[in-house]
Design an enzyme around this catalytic site. Structure first.
Site, PDB file in Angstrom:
ATOM      1  N   SER A 169       0.705  -1.252   0.212  1.00  0.00           N
ATOM      2  CA  SER A 169      -0.008   0.069  -0.012  1.00  0.00           C
ATOM      3  C   SER A 169       0.803   1.386   0.096  1.00  0.00           C
ATOM      4  O   SER A 169       1.910   1.269   0.417  1.00  0.00           O
ATOM      5  CB  SER A 169      -0.739   0.002   1.144  1.00  0.00           C
ATOM      6  OG  SER A 169      -1.376   1.347   1.558  1.00  0.00           O
TER       7      SER A 169
ATOM      8  N   TYR B 216      -1.460  -0.683  10.489  1.00  0.00           N
ATOM      9  CA  TYR B 216      -1.649  -0.817   8.960  1.00  0.00           C
ATOM     10  C   TYR B 216      -0.430  -0.422   8.059  1.00  0.00           C
ATOM     11  O   TYR B 216      -0.056  -0.987   7.432  1.00  0.00           O
ATOM     12  CB  TYR B 216      -3.043  -0.296   8.510  1.00  0.00           C
ATOM     13  CG  TYR B 216      -3.273  -0.380   6.918  1.00  0.00           C
ATOM     14  CD1 TYR B 216      -3.542  -1.883   6.621  1.00  0.00           C
ATOM     15  CD2 TYR B 216      -3.052   0.491   6.123  1.00  0.00           C
ATOM     16  CE1 TYR B 216      -3.746  -2.127   5.073  1.00  0.00           C
ATOM     17  CE2 TYR B 216      -3.108   0.322   4.567  1.00  0.00           C
ATOM     18  CZ  TYR B 216      -3.688  -0.936   4.236  1.00  0.00           C
ATOM     19  OH  TYR B 216      -3.648  -1.366   2.981  1.00  0.00           O
TER      20      TYR B 216
END
Length: 253
Positions: free
Chosen positions: A137, A150
């Protein structure tokens, strides 16, 4: 440009929107596609929707489940592994995140990739060919406030990718990562809702603020990410690379 025709691709997190987009694009490119995930019914529906050839139940964070998956798919020549399974985790300041919530994110997003690579690399190495694409990501490279587990997990995934590429590249296996930015879909909608609850803004304002960090000022579409995956697999010299598909995401000041 390498053809995917006749190759078998294993996609984890296969029942999710992005997993389905990957599966559909790989099938269209000629690959035989196996979808793996935790929900049998959702996998069956996804496979029918995108034209996948096979499904398999697996919790990627569970070593025994991953081992069983490798045995179950021993009759498949899996030469493409797409590590797409992941969880978003809590949207909270770090001081309010429970240890169990932190550990859950790393169990799936990092440990799961390690376990899948560990299980499916040996046949690739033996055959002298293979491709692994880890779905990372842009948040692993730029700040994303209130999302420390995350972002930390995705940064760890980038390190895993680069190191593993150096380990197995000489044996014919290319390892790369694909880092989407804000992808339109259920997960981002959830994040916008949680951000709105946390900050007091509206969901629409949360989405506009997030998208404004990208040079193109918009979210990335699932089909764009899937097309990028297929393009990566068609590039014979790509190894140890990370492709940033984020509409030009810019770090906040």
């Amino acid at each position: 440009m390498r053809s995917l025709t006749g190759r078998t691709a294993l996609v984890t997190g296969g029942a999710g929107p992005l997993g389905q987009a990957f599966a559909g694009a790989l099938a269209e490119a000629g690959a035989r596609v196996v979808l793996a995930g935790r929900d049998k019914e959702a996998l069956t529906e996804a496979a029918a929707r995108v034209g996948a050839d096979r499904t398999a139940i697996c919790d990627v964070a569970d070593p025994s489940a991953v081992g069983s998956l490798a045995v179950e798919l021993a009759d498949e020549d899996v030469s493409l592994l797409v590590n797409n399974a992941g969880v978003a985790g809590p949207v909270l300041p770090l001081t309010e995140i429970a240890p169990d919530a932190w550990d859950e994110v790393f169990a799936v997003n990092v440990r799961g990739v390690y376990l899948m690579c560990r299980a499916f690399l040996p046949p690739m190495i033996a055959a002298g060919r293979g491709d692994i694409v880890n779905i990372a990501s842009v948040s692993g490279k730029r700040p994303l406030l209130n999302r420390t587990p995350y972002t930390a997990s995705k940064m760890a995934l980038l390190g895993l990718t680069r190191t593993l590429a150096g380990e197995v590249g000489p044996q014919g296996v290319a390892v790369n990562s694909l880092s989407p930015g804000p992808v339109r879909g259920p997960r981002m909608s959830r994040n916008f809702r949680l951000t709105a609850e946390l900050t007091g803004c509206s969901e629409e304002e949360a989405e506009r603020d997030f998208a404004s960090r990208a040079a193109l000022g918009r979210l990335v579409e699932e089909t764009e990410v899937a097309d990028a995956l297929v393009a990566m697999l068609a590039m014979p010299g790509l190894c140890g690379a990370d492709i940033d598909l984020s509409a030009g995401m810019i770090a906040p000041a």
